[in-house]
Structure formats: C-alpha cells, structure tokens
Design a protein around this motif. Structure first.
Motif, PDB file in Angstrom:
ATOM      1  N   PHE A 258      -7.652  10.027  -6.590  1.00 15.17           N
ATOM      2  CA  PHE A 258      -7.969   9.163  -5.453  1.00 15.17           C
ATOM      3  C   PHE A 258      -6.856   9.148  -4.407  1.00 15.17           C
ATOM      4  N   ALA A 259      -5.845  10.013  -4.567  1.00 15.64           N
ATOM      5  CA  ALA A 259      -4.685  10.012  -3.660  1.00 15.64           C
ATOM      6  C   ALA A 259      -5.102  10.156  -2.194  1.00 15.64           C
ATOM      7  N   ALA A 260      -6.062  11.034  -1.907  1.00 21.44           N
ATOM      8  CA  ALA A 260      -6.485  11.238  -0.514  1.00 21.44           C
ATOM      9  C   ALA A 260      -7.069   9.951   0.086  1.00 21.44           C
ATOM     10  N   GLN A 261      -7.920   9.265  -0.691  1.00 25.49           N
ATOM     11  CA  GLN A 261      -8.521   8.014  -0.197  1.00 25.49           C
ATOM     12  C   GLN A 261      -7.454   6.925  -0.038  1.00 25.49           C
ATOM     13  N   ILE A 262      -6.526   6.878  -0.987  1.00 26.06           N
ATOM     14  CA  ILE A 262      -5.456   5.874  -0.918  1.00 26.06           C
ATOM     15  C   ILE A 262      -4.577   6.145   0.300  1.00 26.06           C
ATOM     16  N   CYS A 263      -4.264   7.418   0.541  1.00 30.12           N
ATOM     17  CA  CYS A 263      -3.466   7.779   1.719  1.00 30.12           C
ATOM     18  C   CYS A 263      -4.212   7.448   3.013  1.00 30.12           C
ATOM     19  N   SER A 264      -5.518   7.614   3.004  1.00 27.18           N
ATOM     20  CA  SER A 264      -6.323   7.281   4.172  1.00 27.18           C
ATOM     21  C   SER A 264      -6.237   5.778   4.468  1.00 27.18           C
ATOM     22  N   LEU A 265      -6.372   4.956   3.433  1.00 29.08           N
ATOM     23  CA  LEU A 265      -6.256   3.507   3.585  1.00 29.08           C
ATOM     24  C   LEU A 265      -4.834   3.132   3.989  1.00 29.08           C
ATOM     25  N   CYS A 266      -3.856   3.805   3.395  1.00 29.11           N
ATOM     26  CA  CYS A 266      -2.458   3.561   3.724  1.00 29.11           C
ATOM     27  C   CYS A 266      -2.217   3.831   5.213  1.00 29.11           C
ATOM     28  N   ALA A 267      -2.779   4.917   5.720  1.00 32.32           N
ATOM     29  CA  ALA A 267      -2.633   5.255   7.143  1.00 32.32           C
ATOM     30  C   ALA A 267      -3.183   4.142   8.029  1.00 32.32           C
ATOM     31  N   GLU A 268      -4.334   3.618   7.637  1.00 33.93           N
ATOM     32  CA  GLU A 268      -4.980   2.544   8.401  1.00 33.93           C
ATOM     33  C   GLU A 268      -4.109   1.284   8.443  1.00 33.93           C
ATOM     34  N   ILE A 269      -3.588   0.905   7.283  1.00 35.23           N
ATOM     35  CA  ILE A 269      -2.762  -0.304   7.183  1.00 35.23           C
ATOM     36  C   ILE A 269      -1.423  -0.104   7.900  1.00 35.23           C
ATOM     37  N   CYS A 270      -0.821   1.087   7.743  1.00 35.41           N
ATOM     38  CA  CYS A 270       0.442   1.376   8.433  1.00 35.41           C
ATOM     39  C   CYS A 270       0.262   1.304   9.950  1.00 35.41           C
ATOM     40  N   GLN A 271      -0.849   1.846  10.429  1.00 33.37           N
ATOM     41  CA  GLN A 271      -1.132   1.810  11.866  1.00 33.37           C
ATOM     42  C   GLN A 271      -1.242   0.357  12.347  1.00 33.37           C
TER      43      GLN A 271
ATOM     44  N   GLU B 221       0.920   8.743  10.309  1.00 37.69           N
ATOM     45  CA  GLU B 221       0.700  10.152  10.648  1.00 37.69           C
ATOM     46  C   GLU B 221       0.773  11.030   9.390  1.00 37.69           C
ATOM     47  N   ALA B 222       1.799  10.813   8.574  1.00 37.28           N
ATOM     48  CA  ALA B 222       1.966  11.605   7.338  1.00 37.28           C
ATOM     49  C   ALA B 222       0.782  11.386   6.398  1.00 37.28           C
ATOM     50  N   CYS B 223       0.353  10.146   6.267  1.00 32.84           N
ATOM     51  CA  CYS B 223      -0.769   9.833   5.364  1.00 32.84           C
ATOM     52  C   CYS B 223      -2.087  10.406   5.870  1.00 32.84           C
ATOM     53  N   ARG B 224      -2.272  10.426   7.186  1.00 35.44           N
ATOM     54  CA  ARG B 224      -3.490  11.035   7.753  1.00 35.44           C
ATOM     55  C   ARG B 224      -3.556  12.508   7.392  1.00 35.44           C
ATOM     56  N   LYS B 225      -2.411  13.183   7.426  1.00 37.81           N
ATOM     57  CA  LYS B 225      -2.375  14.612   7.075  1.00 37.81           C
ATOM     58  C   LYS B 225      -2.709  14.820   5.597  1.00 37.81           C
ATOM     59  N   MET B 226      -2.283  13.890   4.753  1.00 35.80           N
ATOM     60  CA  MET B 226      -2.566  13.994   3.314  1.00 35.80           C
ATOM     61  C   MET B 226      -4.050  13.735   3.052  1.00 35.80           C
TER      62      MET B 226
ATOM     63  N   ILE C 248       0.841  -1.206   0.000  1.00 39.07           N
ATOM     64  CA  ILE C 248       0.000   0.000   0.000  1.00 39.07           C
ATOM     65  C   ILE C 248       0.875   1.254   0.000  1.00 39.07           C
ATOM     66  N   CYS C 249       2.032   1.201   0.648  1.00 31.41           N
ATOM     67  CA  CYS C 249       2.937   2.355   0.625  1.00 31.41           C
ATOM     68  C   CYS C 249       3.421   2.628  -0.801  1.00 31.41           C
ATOM     69  N   ALA C 250       3.772   1.573  -1.525  1.00 23.04           N
ATOM     70  CA  ALA C 250       4.212   1.730  -2.916  1.00 23.04           C
ATOM     71  C   ALA C 250       3.089   2.309  -3.770  1.00 23.04           C
ATOM     72  N   PHE C 251       1.883   1.839  -3.535  1.00 25.71           N
ATOM     73  CA  PHE C 251       0.720   2.312  -4.277  1.00 25.71           C
ATOM     74  C   PHE C 251       0.414   3.776  -3.940  1.00 25.71           C
ATOM     75  N   ALA C 252       0.550   4.124  -2.667  1.00 29.35           N
ATOM     76  CA  ALA C 252       0.311   5.508  -2.246  1.00 29.35           C
ATOM     77  C   ALA C 252       1.328   6.449  -2.882  1.00 29.35           C
ATOM     78  N   VAL C 253       2.584   6.022  -2.912  1.00 28.13           N
ATOM     79  CA  VAL C 253       3.633   6.826  -3.551  1.00 28.13           C
ATOM     80  C   VAL C 253       3.271   7.069  -5.011  1.00 28.13           C
ATOM     81  N   LYS C 254       2.905   6.009  -5.693  1.00 29.96           N
ATOM     82  CA  LYS C 254       2.545   6.107  -7.110  1.00 29.96           C
ATOM     83  C   LYS C 254       1.357   7.050  -7.311  1.00 29.96           C
ATOM     84  N   SER C 255       0.364   6.956  -6.444  1.00 26.33           N
ATOM     85  CA  SER C 255      -0.834   7.794  -6.580  1.00 26.33           C
ATOM     86  C   SER C 255      -0.513   9.271  -6.348  1.00 26.33           C
ATOM     87  N   MET C 256       0.383   9.534  -5.397  1.00 26.30           N
ATOM     88  CA  MET C 256       0.758  10.931  -5.142  1.00 26.30           C
ATOM     89  C   MET C 256       1.630  11.481  -6.269  1.00 26.30           C
TER      90      MET C 256
END
Length: 105
Positions: free
Chosen positions: A60-73, A99-104, A46-54
């Motif tokens: 959909f970057a915001a939603q992907i970052c939100s999911l990324c935050a959940e999985i990272c946590q 934390e970074a993804c939640r801010k995004m 998910i981190c790789a996917f979030a990087v690609k989306s940003m």
C-alpha cells in the motif's frame, strides 16, 4: 525516484513539522496558530507512516505516499500563511515532501 529519496524527504518534513509544532505553541497568539499546529501533527504522523510503509515495502506504499502528498501540501499551504521563520521553513519541507511522495505514488 527511489524509496531512499522519498524517505529522506518524509523524514525532513516530519522534523520540520515537529519543530514548527513546538515553536507554534510558544507563539504569543497560539489560537491564531491552531490550524497550523493541527496540520503539523497530522503531517508528521503521515510522514512517519509513509516512511514505515516504504521501508517495509508495503503493498500500500503508493496509496500511502499519495495521501501523504495531499496532507503535506495542505500543511505547507497552511504554514505558508504565517510569516514566522519556523512556519516558512516547514512550508518548504512540506512542499518538497509532497513532490517526492507524488513521484512515488
């Protein structure tokens, strides 16, 4: 928070998860590390996917970052349970990325 900071946090997290994944496979009790290994894989993906989306400014970057935050946590919480250095290092990277993804998001 800008994309660059979040991308860097995701890349650091992905690297920590890949190192942790590999190190967990070398632990004596691999079965005990199975959930950690599973979460490391999920989190790195998910981190790789979030990087690609940003990087591509996906709508959909915001939603992907939100999911990324959940999985990272979740990955960070799992890694924190194991008292080995690679898991503790990974837990820190995961929490920073969450934390970074939640801010995004």
């Amino acid at each position: 928070m800008n994309y660059e900071e979040c991308i860097k946090a995701c890349q650091d997290c992905m690297e920590a998860c890949n190192v942790c994944f590999d190190a967990c496979l070398k632990e004596e009790d691999v079965k005990m590390m199975s959930e950690c290994i599973r979460m490391d894989r999920e989190c790195a993906d998910i981190c790789a996917f979030a990087v690609k989306s940003m990087q591509s400014h996906s709508p959909f970057a915001a939603q992907i970052c939100s999911l990324c935050a959940e999985i990272c946590q979740a990955c960070g919480d799992e890694c924190a349970k194991h008292d080995v250095e690679h898991c503790q290092t990974c837990a820190k990277a995961c929490k920073a990325c969450a934390e970074a993804c939640r801010k995004m998001a």
